[in-house]
Design a protein around this motif. Structure first.
Motif, PDB file in Angstrom:
ATOM      1  N   GLY A  64       0.859  -1.313  -0.040  1.00 53.74           N
ATOM      2  CA  GLY A  64      -0.057   0.083  -0.143  1.00 53.74           C
ATOM      3  C   GLY A  64       0.745   1.182   0.014  1.00 53.74           C
ATOM      4  N   ALA A  67       0.515   3.788  -2.575  1.00 53.17           N
ATOM      5  CA  ALA A  67      -0.809   4.513  -2.665  1.00 53.17           C
ATOM      6  C   ALA A  67      -0.376   5.928  -2.127  1.00 53.17           C
ATOM      7  CB  ALA A  67      -1.693   4.125  -2.035  1.00 53.17           C
ATOM      8  N   GLY A  89      -9.117   6.896  -9.145  1.00 54.55           N
ATOM      9  CA  GLY A  89      -8.619   5.493  -8.774  1.00 54.55           C
ATOM     10  C   GLY A  89      -7.252   5.025  -9.629  1.00 54.55           C
ATOM     11  N   GLU A  91      -4.490   1.573 -10.166  1.00 52.01           N
ATOM     12  CA  GLU A  91      -4.137   0.185 -10.563  1.00 52.01           C
ATOM     13  C   GLU A  91      -2.814  -0.036 -10.414  1.00 52.01           C
ATOM     14  OE1 GLU A  91      -6.506  -0.283 -14.137  1.00 52.01           O
ATOM     15  OE2 GLU A  91      -4.481  -1.497 -14.750  1.00 52.01           O
TER      16      GLU A  91
ATOM     17  N   ARG B  61      -6.946   7.402  -1.047  1.00 54.12           N
ATOM     18  CA  ARG B  61      -5.462   6.624  -1.065  1.00 54.12           C
ATOM     19  C   ARG B  61      -5.518   5.744   0.367  1.00 54.12           C
ATOM     20  NH1 ARG B  61      -1.617   7.079  -5.060  1.00 54.12           N
ATOM     21  NH2 ARG B  61      -2.817   7.550  -7.098  1.00 54.12           N
ATOM     22  N   LYS B  63      -8.059   4.800   1.838  1.00 55.87           N
ATOM     23  CA  LYS B  63      -8.959   3.732   1.764  1.00 55.87           C
ATOM     24  C   LYS B  63      -8.343   2.639   1.115  1.00 55.87           C
ATOM     25  CE  LYS B  63     -12.580   6.547   0.356  1.00 55.87           C
ATOM     26  NZ  LYS B  63     -13.740   6.844  -0.274  1.00 55.87           N
ATOM     27  N   ILE B  64      -7.288   2.576   0.233  1.00 56.53           N
ATOM     28  CA  ILE B  64      -6.578   1.515  -0.759  1.00 56.53           C
ATOM     29  C   ILE B  64      -5.770   0.973   0.500  1.00 56.53           C
ATOM     30  CG2 ILE B  64      -5.033   1.325  -2.388  1.00 56.53           C
ATOM     31  CD1 ILE B  64      -6.421   3.383  -3.988  1.00 56.53           C
ATOM     32  N   CYS B  86      -8.405  -0.092  -7.942  1.00 58.47           N
ATOM     33  CA  CYS B  86      -9.281   0.352  -6.997  1.00 58.47           C
ATOM     34  C   CYS B  86      -9.974   1.963  -7.632  1.00 58.47           C
ATOM     35  CB  CYS B  86      -8.687   0.851  -5.460  1.00 58.47           C
ATOM     36  SG  CYS B  86      -9.971   0.991  -4.449  1.00 58.47           S
ATOM     37  N   HIS B  88     -12.682   5.109  -6.951  1.00 55.84           N
ATOM     38  CA  HIS B  88     -13.482   5.943  -6.113  1.00 55.84           C
ATOM     39  C   HIS B  88     -14.786   6.122  -6.370  1.00 55.84           C
ATOM     40  CE1 HIS B  88      -9.877   5.708  -3.641  1.00 55.84           C
ATOM     41  NE2 HIS B  88      -9.068   6.055  -4.906  1.00 55.84           N
ATOM     42  N   CYS B 100     -13.975  -2.791   5.595  1.00 60.21           N
ATOM     43  CA  CYS B 100     -13.246  -3.286   4.272  1.00 60.21           C
ATOM     44  C   CYS B 100     -13.409  -4.788   4.074  1.00 60.21           C
ATOM     45  CB  CYS B 100     -11.627  -3.261   4.395  1.00 60.21           C
ATOM     46  SG  CYS B 100     -11.175  -1.396   4.958  1.00 60.21           S
ATOM     47  N   ALA B 131     -15.543   2.428  -2.387  1.00 61.99           N
ATOM     48  CA  ALA B 131     -14.103   2.121  -3.049  1.00 61.99           C
ATOM     49  C   ALA B 131     -14.031   0.865  -3.503  1.00 61.99           C
ATOM     50  CB  ALA B 131     -12.879   2.667  -2.238  1.00 61.99           C
ATOM     51  N   GLY B 133     -12.883  -2.481  -5.813  1.00 59.21           N
ATOM     52  CA  GLY B 133     -11.763  -2.741  -6.515  1.00 59.21           C
ATOM     53  C   GLY B 133     -11.429  -4.237  -6.861  1.00 59.21           C
TER      54      GLY B 133
END
Lengths: 150, 144
Positions: A64, A67, A89, A91, B61, B63-64, B86, B88, B100, B131, B133
């Motif tokens: 993560g 991100a 979003g 990937e 981000r 949340k990801i 993912c 939004h 989650c 969110a 994905g």
């Protein structure tokens, strides 16, 4: 409606051309701060003894981390008169772990531009292709990010 | 630490154990500092309202990162996150529970890797997926 488009000829020329490159030193303190901010107590990210017995043989950053804005994953910044931003979003594909001490170079390239009329006005979708490499030249991850400006 | 998950333990349709997060405004500030995202809509209420929002919202981000935490909790020390995507679709407010969640959609062996595909998402208290994905995970196999 050519005069109404957000994607001017000048902007269109940035596709595949506009690049942003950043180098990030992956410090251990940054890892601690990152997992603390998420509230992720997984010992893989913090306990050297535990992580030694795992597949990576030592502490790694959680995937993560890519991100995080500081990892440059939003792509090049375009100078356009749209001040508001939404994250559309992202990937990723992960190839190698990131370890404390690694030096990561990220290169983002504008991949595509699209526009849409939203309830809040015209929205520009900026799609960037991103690649992260470590100091050994290994591709750590690749990704694609959509940033919405409106 | 949870025990190691193996490819053989996973069936299409099963749920990934839910991770419940409760992102406070303090957590958003910590994330802003740790991730380098200082966009004011995530900590300055007046600024957020001036941009047309109802108030401060949770970083997409973050949340990801929560969804990755859910996945790495589940797959254990020997599992790998191979792919993640993912979008939004909804904004989340701070100081409420965020669930989650995930569900296994496919499993297969490809190039010697034991892969599991999942749908993943964050869910707000109204049950809306904010969110959504997908993720592809690689798990160890008992057969090896």
């Amino acid at each position: 409606m050519a005069g109404d488009t957000l994607i001017t000829d000048e902007l269109r020329k940035t596709i595949g051309v506009a690049k942003q490159s950043t180098t990030i030193e992956m410090e251990k303190g940054m890892l601690r701060q990152f997992v603390d901010a998420i509230g992720d107590p997984n010992p893989l990210w913090s306990d050297e003894e535990h992580a030694k017995k795992s597949q990576y043989g030592g502490i790694t950053f959680p995937p993560g981390i890519l991100a995080a804005s500081l990892m440059g994953g939003s792509g090049p910044w375009l100078d356009i008169p749209l001040q508001r931003i939404l994250d559309g979003g992202s990937e990723w594909e992960f190839f190698e772990p990131i370890r404390p001490g690694d030096v990561i170079t990220v290169v983002g390239t504008i991949g595509d531009l699209r526009e849409r009329q939203g309830s809040v006005g015209k929205m520009l979708f900026i799609i960037s292709d991103i690649e992260w490499k470590n100091q050994k030249g290994e591709v750590v991850a690749t990704g694609r990010a959509t940033l919405i400006r409106y | 630490m949870a025990k190691q998950l193996y490819y053989e333990d996973v069936e299409v349709g099963i749920d990934i154990p839910t991770l419940v997060k409760h992102p406070t405004t303090q957590q958003l500030v910590k994330w802003a500092g740790a991730s380098g995202d200082y966009y004011q809509i995530h900590y300055d209420k007046d600024f957020a309202i001036a941009t047309g929002l109802d108030g401060i919202i949770v970083h997409g981000r973050l949340k990801i990162a929560f969804l990755v935490q859910m996945l790495t909790d589940w797959i254990g020390d020997e599992g790998k996150v191979k792919k993640l995507a993912c979008q939004h679709r909804g904004m989340d407010l701070p100081a409420v529970d965020m669930k989650c969640k995930g569900k296994v959609t496919n499993k297969y062996v490809k190039d010697g890797e034991h892969c599991v595909e999942c749908e993943i998402w964050t869910e707000n208290p109204e049950g809306r997926k904010t969110a959504p994905g997908t993720a592809t995970l690689v798990l160890p196999s008992r057969g090896k």
